[in-house]
Design an enzyme around this catalytic site. Structure first.
Site, short mmCIF file in Angstrom:
data_model
loop_
_atom_site.label_atom_id
_atom_site.label_comp_id
_atom_site.label_asym_id
_atom_site.label_seq_id
_atom_site.Cartn_x
_atom_site.Cartn_y
_atom_site.Cartn_z
N GLY A 272 18.89 71.59 22.15
CA GLY A 272 19.41 72.64 21.29
C GLY A 272 20.81 73.01 21.71
O GLY A 272 21.26 72.64 22.81
N GLN B 108 28.07 78.70 22.60
CA GLN B 108 28.15 77.82 23.78
C GLN B 108 29.37 76.89 23.71
O GLN B 108 29.77 76.34 24.72
CB GLN B 108 26.87 77.00 23.95
CG GLN B 108 25.65 77.85 24.31
CD GLN B 108 24.41 77.01 24.48
OE1 GLN B 108 23.74 76.68 23.51
NE2 GLN B 108 24.11 76.66 25.72
N CYS C 202 19.28 75.56 30.42
CA CYS C 202 20.35 75.94 29.48
C CYS C 202 21.58 75.12 29.81
O CYS C 202 21.95 75.00 30.98
CB CYS C 202 20.65 77.44 29.63
SG CYS C 202 21.93 78.02 28.50
N LEU C 203 22.19 74.56 28.78
CA LEU C 203 23.38 73.73 29.01
C LEU C 203 24.55 74.57 29.53
O LEU C 203 25.47 74.03 30.12
CB LEU C 203 23.77 72.99 27.72
CG LEU C 203 22.71 71.99 27.22
CD1 LEU C 203 23.12 71.41 25.87
CD2 LEU C 203 22.48 70.87 28.24
N HIS D 208 15.20 80.47 22.07
CA HIS D 208 16.28 80.39 23.07
C HIS D 208 17.65 80.36 22.38
O HIS D 208 18.58 81.04 22.79
CB HIS D 208 16.05 79.13 23.92
CG HIS D 208 17.09 78.82 24.94
ND1 HIS D 208 16.84 78.82 26.30
CD2 HIS D 208 18.40 78.45 24.82
CE1 HIS D 208 17.94 78.48 26.96
NE2 HIS D 208 18.91 78.25 26.08
N GLU D 209 17.74 79.57 21.30
CA GLU D 209 19.03 79.43 20.60
C GLU D 209 19.39 80.70 19.82
O GLU D 209 20.56 81.10 19.80
CB GLU D 209 19.01 78.22 19.66
CG GLU D 209 18.70 76.87 20.31
CD GLU D 209 19.56 76.57 21.53
OE1 GLU D 209 20.68 77.09 21.63
OE2 GLU D 209 19.08 75.84 22.42
N HIS E 52 20.90 83.12 22.07
CA HIS E 52 22.33 82.86 22.31
C HIS E 52 23.20 83.56 21.25
O HIS E 52 24.27 84.07 21.56
CB HIS E 52 22.64 81.36 22.25
CG HIS E 52 22.46 80.62 23.54
ND1 HIS E 52 23.14 80.94 24.69
CD2 HIS E 52 21.70 79.54 23.86
CE1 HIS E 52 22.81 80.10 25.66
NE2 HIS E 52 21.92 79.24 25.19
O1 K1U Z 1 20.69 76.13 24.47
C1 K1U Z 1 20.80 75.34 25.38
O2 K1U Z 1 21.43 75.64 26.38
C2 K1U Z 1 20.14 73.98 25.29
C3 K1U Z 1 18.84 73.93 26.05
C4 K1U Z 1 17.71 74.29 25.09
C5 K1U Z 1 16.40 74.64 25.70
C6 K1U Z 1 15.83 73.92 26.72
C7 K1U Z 1 14.59 74.27 27.23
C8 K1U Z 1 13.92 75.32 26.70
C9 K1U Z 1 14.49 76.04 25.70
C10 K1U Z 1 15.72 75.69 25.19
C11 K1U Z 1 18.68 72.51 26.58
O3 K1U Z 1 18.63 71.58 25.84
S1 K1U Z 1 18.57 72.31 28.29
C12 K1U Z 1 18.31 70.55 28.48
C13 K1U Z 1 16.93 70.12 28.17
O4 K1U Z 1 16.04 70.93 28.05
C14 K1U Z 1 16.64 68.68 27.96
C15 K1U Z 1 17.57 67.72 28.22
C16 K1U Z 1 17.26 66.37 28.02
C17 K1U Z 1 16.02 66.00 27.58
C18 K1U Z 1 15.08 66.96 27.35
C19 K1U Z 1 15.38 68.31 27.54
ZN ZN Z 2 20.96 77.89 26.42
#
Ligand code: K1U
Ligand code: ZN
Length: 173
Positions: free
Chosen positions: A45, A50, A94-95, A136-137, A140
């Site tokens: 996401g 972001q 979270c990225l 989560h998004e 944000h």
């Molecule tokens: O919003 C963001 O920062 C993105 C975030 C979204 C998220 C992850 C986990 C739970 C809720 C929301 C991410 O994508 S973090 C990276 C991640 O979860 C992932 C990366 C590669 C493969 C699978 C998952």
């Molecule tokens: Zn996030």
């Protein structure tokens, strides 16, 4: 185009975003760039603030299995119209807070209404990782991070780590 992802702490990640008032070519370009940025990260996401765009736009694709077809979703002005009473716990990342994970409890199912890039309004129920991710998004878009669900000590520890990471990234730039 891949856009740089802001790292916490950044004042833009704490602000409430403004609604999208028209589906313009700029909004279409932002959505396209955000999907490219999300897949490149990689992530499941990404919300507009972001990448420093203070508008209510999110993208997500929670299909993790490379053997399955991707399902890229773009939501403008998403609103949770219903949340289940039952909850689920997920070890969220979270990225904008790289390499930090913590368990967050959220409603297990949500219904969300949003405007699509085609100008049409859609409502859909989400569960599992999709429900966690869309909440989560949307957080944000309201200036809320997953660490805001943690106690002050854990939150402060993660924030200090991110401050150190940002100093190192600036030094190596
Ligand atoms: O919003 C963001 O920062 C993105 C975030 C979204 C998220 C992850 C986990 C739970 C809720 C929301 C991410 O994508 S973090 C990276 C991640 O979860 C992932 C990366 C590669 C493969 C699978 C998952
Ligand atoms: Zn996030």
């Amino acid at each position: 185009m891949i856009r740089p992802i802001l790292i916490h702490p950044d004042p833009r990640l704490k602000k409430t975003c403004a609604p999208v008032d028209a589906v313009t070519t700029d909004i279409g370009q932002l959505a396209e760039d955000m999907l490219a940025t999300m897949y490149d990260a990689p992530g499941i996401g990404l919300a507009a603030p972001q990448v420093g765009a203070m508008t209510r736009l999110l993208v997500m694709d929670c299909v993790k299995d490379p053997a399955k077809s991707p399902r890229p979703m773009v939501m403008l002005n998403p609103v949770v119209t219903w949340s289940s009473e039952d909850t689920s716990i997920y070890d969220e990342g979270c990225l904008s807070i790289p390499d930090q994970y913590a368990e967050v409890t959220r409603p297990a199912k949500v219904r969300v209404e949003w405007l699509g890039l085609d100008g049409k309004t859609t409502e859909e129920e989400f569960e599992g990782l999709w429900a966690t991710c869309v909440q989560h998004e949307i957080d944000h878009l309201n200036g809320k991070l997953f660490i805001d669900y943690l106690g002050p000590l854990k939150r402060q520890m993660i924030t200090r780590k991110m401050e150190k990471l940002k100093r190192e990234l600036a030094r190596n730039a």
